[in-house]
Motif scaffolding. Sequence first.
Motif, PDB file in Angstrom:
ATOM      1  N   GLU A 251      -8.850  -4.244   2.712  1.00  8.98           N
ATOM      2  CA  GLU A 251      -8.179  -5.172   3.617  1.00  8.98           C
ATOM      3  C   GLU A 251      -6.674  -5.147   3.389  1.00  8.98           C
ATOM      4  N   ASN A 252      -6.282  -5.062   2.118  1.00  8.39           N
ATOM      5  CA  ASN A 252      -4.859  -5.007   1.784  1.00  8.39           C
ATOM      6  C   ASN A 252      -4.226  -3.720   2.299  1.00  8.39           C
ATOM      7  N   GLU A 253      -4.960  -2.610   2.184  1.00  6.89           N
ATOM      8  CA  GLU A 253      -4.437  -1.337   2.675  1.00  6.89           C
ATOM      9  C   GLU A 253      -4.146  -1.416   4.170  1.00  6.89           C
ATOM     10  N   TYR A 254      -5.031  -2.083   4.907  1.00  9.11           N
ATOM     11  CA  TYR A 254      -4.789  -2.248   6.342  1.00  9.11           C
ATOM     12  C   TYR A 254      -3.607  -3.188   6.597  1.00  9.11           C
ATOM     13  N   ALA A 255      -3.592  -4.337   5.900  1.00 12.58           N
ATOM     14  CA  ALA A 255      -2.553  -5.343   6.116  1.00 12.58           C
ATOM     15  C   ALA A 255      -1.157  -4.783   5.876  1.00 12.58           C
ATOM     16  N   VAL A 256      -1.022  -3.929   4.859  1.00  9.86           N
ATOM     17  CA  VAL A 256       0.271  -3.328   4.548  1.00  9.86           C
ATOM     18  C   VAL A 256       0.517  -2.079   5.406  1.00  9.86           C
ATOM     19  N   GLY A 257      -0.476  -1.205   5.444  1.00  6.59           N
ATOM     20  CA  GLY A 257      -0.280   0.100   6.062  1.00  6.59           C
ATOM     21  C   GLY A 257      -0.016   0.077   7.549  1.00  6.59           C
ATOM     22  N   HIS A 258      -0.620  -0.860   8.300  1.00  6.04           N
ATOM     23  CA  HIS A 258      -0.434  -0.817   9.749  1.00  6.04           C
ATOM     24  C   HIS A 258       0.962  -1.274  10.161  1.00  6.04           C
ATOM     25  N   ARG A 259       1.745  -1.799   9.190  1.00  3.81           N
ATOM     26  CA  ARG A 259       3.117  -2.204   9.472  1.00  3.81           C
ATOM     27  C   ARG A 259       4.117  -1.063   9.262  1.00  3.81           C
ATOM     28  N   ILE A 260       3.653   0.026   8.684  1.00  6.97           N
ATOM     29  CA  ILE A 260       4.570   1.102   8.278  1.00  6.97           C
ATOM     30  C   ILE A 260       4.322   2.350   9.113  1.00  6.97           C
ATOM     31  N   ASP A 261       5.366   2.869   9.693  1.00  4.10           N
ATOM     32  CA  ASP A 261       5.295   4.101  10.485  1.00  4.10           C
ATOM     33  C   ASP A 261       6.338   5.067   9.945  1.00  4.10           C
TER      34      ASP A 261
ATOM     35  N   PHE B 176       7.282  -4.387   0.646  1.00  4.04           N
ATOM     36  CA  PHE B 176       6.170  -4.185  -0.285  1.00  4.04           C
ATOM     37  C   PHE B 176       6.522  -3.198  -1.387  1.00  4.04           C
ATOM     38  N   VAL B 177       5.745  -3.264  -2.462  1.00  2.20           N
ATOM     39  CA  VAL B 177       5.780  -2.307  -3.566  1.00  2.20           C
ATOM     40  C   VAL B 177       4.433  -1.598  -3.568  1.00  2.20           C
ATOM     41  N   HIS B 178       4.419  -0.270  -3.684  1.00  2.00           N
ATOM     42  CA  HIS B 178       3.147   0.460  -3.688  1.00  2.00           C
ATOM     43  C   HIS B 178       2.326   0.110  -4.918  1.00  2.00           C
ATOM     44  N   ALA B 179       2.954   0.160  -6.096  1.00  2.00           N
ATOM     45  CA  ALA B 179       2.367  -0.283  -7.367  1.00  2.00           C
ATOM     46  C   ALA B 179       1.262   0.614  -7.921  1.00  2.00           C
ATOM     47  N   ASP B 180       1.031   1.781  -7.325  1.00  2.02           N
ATOM     48  CA  ASP B 180       0.054   2.707  -7.907  1.00  2.02           C
ATOM     49  C   ASP B 180       0.388   4.154  -7.538  1.00  2.02           C
ATOM     50  N   ILE B 181       1.671   4.481  -7.550  1.00  3.35           N
ATOM     51  CA  ILE B 181       2.063   5.868  -7.286  1.00  3.35           C
ATOM     52  C   ILE B 181       1.688   6.741  -8.481  1.00  3.35           C
ATOM     53  N   LYS B 182       1.044   7.847  -8.180  1.00  3.43           N
ATOM     54  CA  LYS B 182       0.614   8.821  -9.180  1.00  3.43           C
ATOM     55  C   LYS B 182       0.319  10.112  -8.427  1.00  3.43           C
TER      56      LYS B 182
ATOM     57  N   LEU C 279      -2.782   2.363  -0.210  1.00  5.71           N
ATOM     58  CA  LEU C 279      -1.961   1.156  -0.335  1.00  5.71           C
ATOM     59  C   LEU C 279      -2.790  -0.045  -0.775  1.00  5.71           C
ATOM     60  N   GLY C 280      -3.952   0.216  -1.347  1.00  2.00           N
ATOM     61  CA  GLY C 280      -4.857  -0.863  -1.723  1.00  2.00           C
ATOM     62  C   GLY C 280      -4.310  -1.808  -2.764  1.00  2.00           C
ATOM     63  N   GLN C 281      -3.423  -1.323  -3.637  1.00  2.00           N
ATOM     64  CA  GLN C 281      -2.852  -2.184  -4.676  1.00  2.00           C
ATOM     65  C   GLN C 281      -1.424  -2.616  -4.349  1.00  2.00           C
ATOM     66  N   ALA C 282      -0.961  -2.307  -3.126  1.00  2.00           N
ATOM     67  CA  ALA C 282       0.396  -2.696  -2.737  1.00  2.00           C
ATOM     68  C   ALA C 282       0.556  -4.204  -2.815  1.00  2.00           C
ATOM     69  N   SER C 283       1.791  -4.617  -3.129  1.00  2.00           N
ATOM     70  CA  SER C 283       2.069  -6.038  -3.344  1.00  2.00           C
ATOM     71  C   SER C 283       3.397  -6.400  -2.698  1.00  2.00           C
ATOM     72  N   PRO C 284       3.533  -7.623  -2.197  1.00  2.00           N
ATOM     73  CA  PRO C 284       4.849  -8.052  -1.717  1.00  2.00           C
ATOM     74  C   PRO C 284       5.883  -7.929  -2.838  1.00  2.00           C
ATOM     75  N   SER C 285       7.038  -7.415  -2.520  1.00  2.00           N
ATOM     76  CA  SER C 285       8.087  -7.269  -3.527  1.00  2.00           C
ATOM     77  C   SER C 285       8.538  -8.641  -4.004  1.00  2.00           C
ATOM     78  N   GLY C 286       8.808  -8.746  -5.317  1.00  2.00           N
ATOM     79  CA  GLY C 286       9.263 -10.012  -5.876  1.00  2.00           C
ATOM     80  C   GLY C 286       8.143 -10.932  -6.325  1.00  2.00           C
ATOM     81  N   ARG C 287       6.922 -10.435  -6.313  1.00  2.00           N
ATOM     82  CA  ARG C 287       5.764 -11.231  -6.754  1.00  2.00           C
ATOM     83  C   ARG C 287       5.212 -10.678  -8.071  1.00  2.00           C
TER      84      ARG C 287
END
Length: 325
Positions: free
Chosen positions: A82-92, A156-162, A179-187
Motif C-alpha cells: 500500500e505504501n509503495e502505491y501511495a508514494v510511487g503513483h505521485r512520482i513520474d 519522501f525518503v526511499h530508505a532501502d536503496i541497495k 518503495l515499500g519502505q519509503a517514508s516522509p522526509s523528516g520523520r
Amino acid sequence: MRGSHRSELPRGALRPKVGSSSGRRIRDVSAELSGYQIERQIGIGARSRIFAAVALKTGRRVALKRVARNSRDDDRFIRQAENEYAVGHRIDHPHVRGVIALHRVRRRLRLAELVLALELVDGLPLEKALPNRLDRFLAIFIKTAAGLEAIHRAGFVHADIKPHNILRGRGGVVKIIDLGQASPSGRRKERIQGTPEFIAPEQVHRKILNERTDVFNVGASMYWVLTCETYPTEIAGRNGRGVTLAAARPLAPIEINAKIPRSLSDLVMECCRSSPGERPADMAELRTRLTSIRALWNKRREAYRLEHLSRLQRGATDEVTRNCE
C-alpha cells in the motif's frame, strides 16, 4: 502526476491464462487479474510474486506484483505494498519504476491480497548485472541519484536503496524500484527498517530520516559495487546478541582496488559517514560530484588514447625510416 487507478475485485476475478505453459502455476496462485492477461512469472519477493502481463484495455505490458494475505503475519507486507502505491503513483521520473494501479482482492468480505500494477522493466538487479567499466558505474549512480532526487522532491525518503533495488536494463536504462519502505522526509520510524548491509546509523537508532539517509544507502551500495565487500554498517558489524562490535577503520575503496580514482573513493567514504551532517547534503550534490568525476575520468582516458595513438604513429614512422636506410 502519473495516471493512477484503485479498484476492488471480488472473488474469482483472477483467472489463469488459457493454453499457457505456466497455466497450472498461475492457476495455483490465482495470479491473473480481470483486465490483465498473464504472460509468465518473472520474480519472487518477500511474501510476493511478480508476473509479466498485458493490460487488455490498453495493450500495455506491465508487471503485476501480487502480495497475498494468508495470516496476520502478512499484514506488514500488505502495508508495504500500500505504501509503495501511495508514494510511487505521485512520482513520474525516467529513473524510478512507475506505479500504475492498486487492486484489492477480497474473499468473504476480507482482504485476501493486493495486486500492484507496475511499469515492466526489462532488466536485472544491479547486484546481478555489475558494471565492468568505471564510466558505466558512474552512469548508473548518476541516474540513481537523479531518481532519488525526484523522490525527495515529492517529500519522501526511499530508505532501502541497495544494489537489489536498482534495476539495470539495456541501452543504459536504470530504474529505482521497491518503495515499500519509503517514508516522509523528516520523520522517524516506529521500528528499525532497512537492509543490514546498507542501513544508515539513524535508521538503526530510529532517528529522523531525510535525504542524507538515502545518501548513506547509496554510498554503501557504491562501496559494495566497487569492492565486492560490504561496508561495516552498525547492524552488519554486530554479533549475534545485537552488540556492536569494535571494528577497525573501514578500508577506503582505493585501498582495496588501487585503480579506483581517489576522488571517487573519497566521495564514497563521505557518503558513509556516521553523522548525517558530514555527508553530501543531497542528491543534487552527489550527482554533480559524480558527473565531475566522470568528466575528469573521460578526459584522462582520451589523453591516454591520444598518447597511445601517438606512440603507434612514432613507431610506424621509425619503422619506415629504418626500411629506407
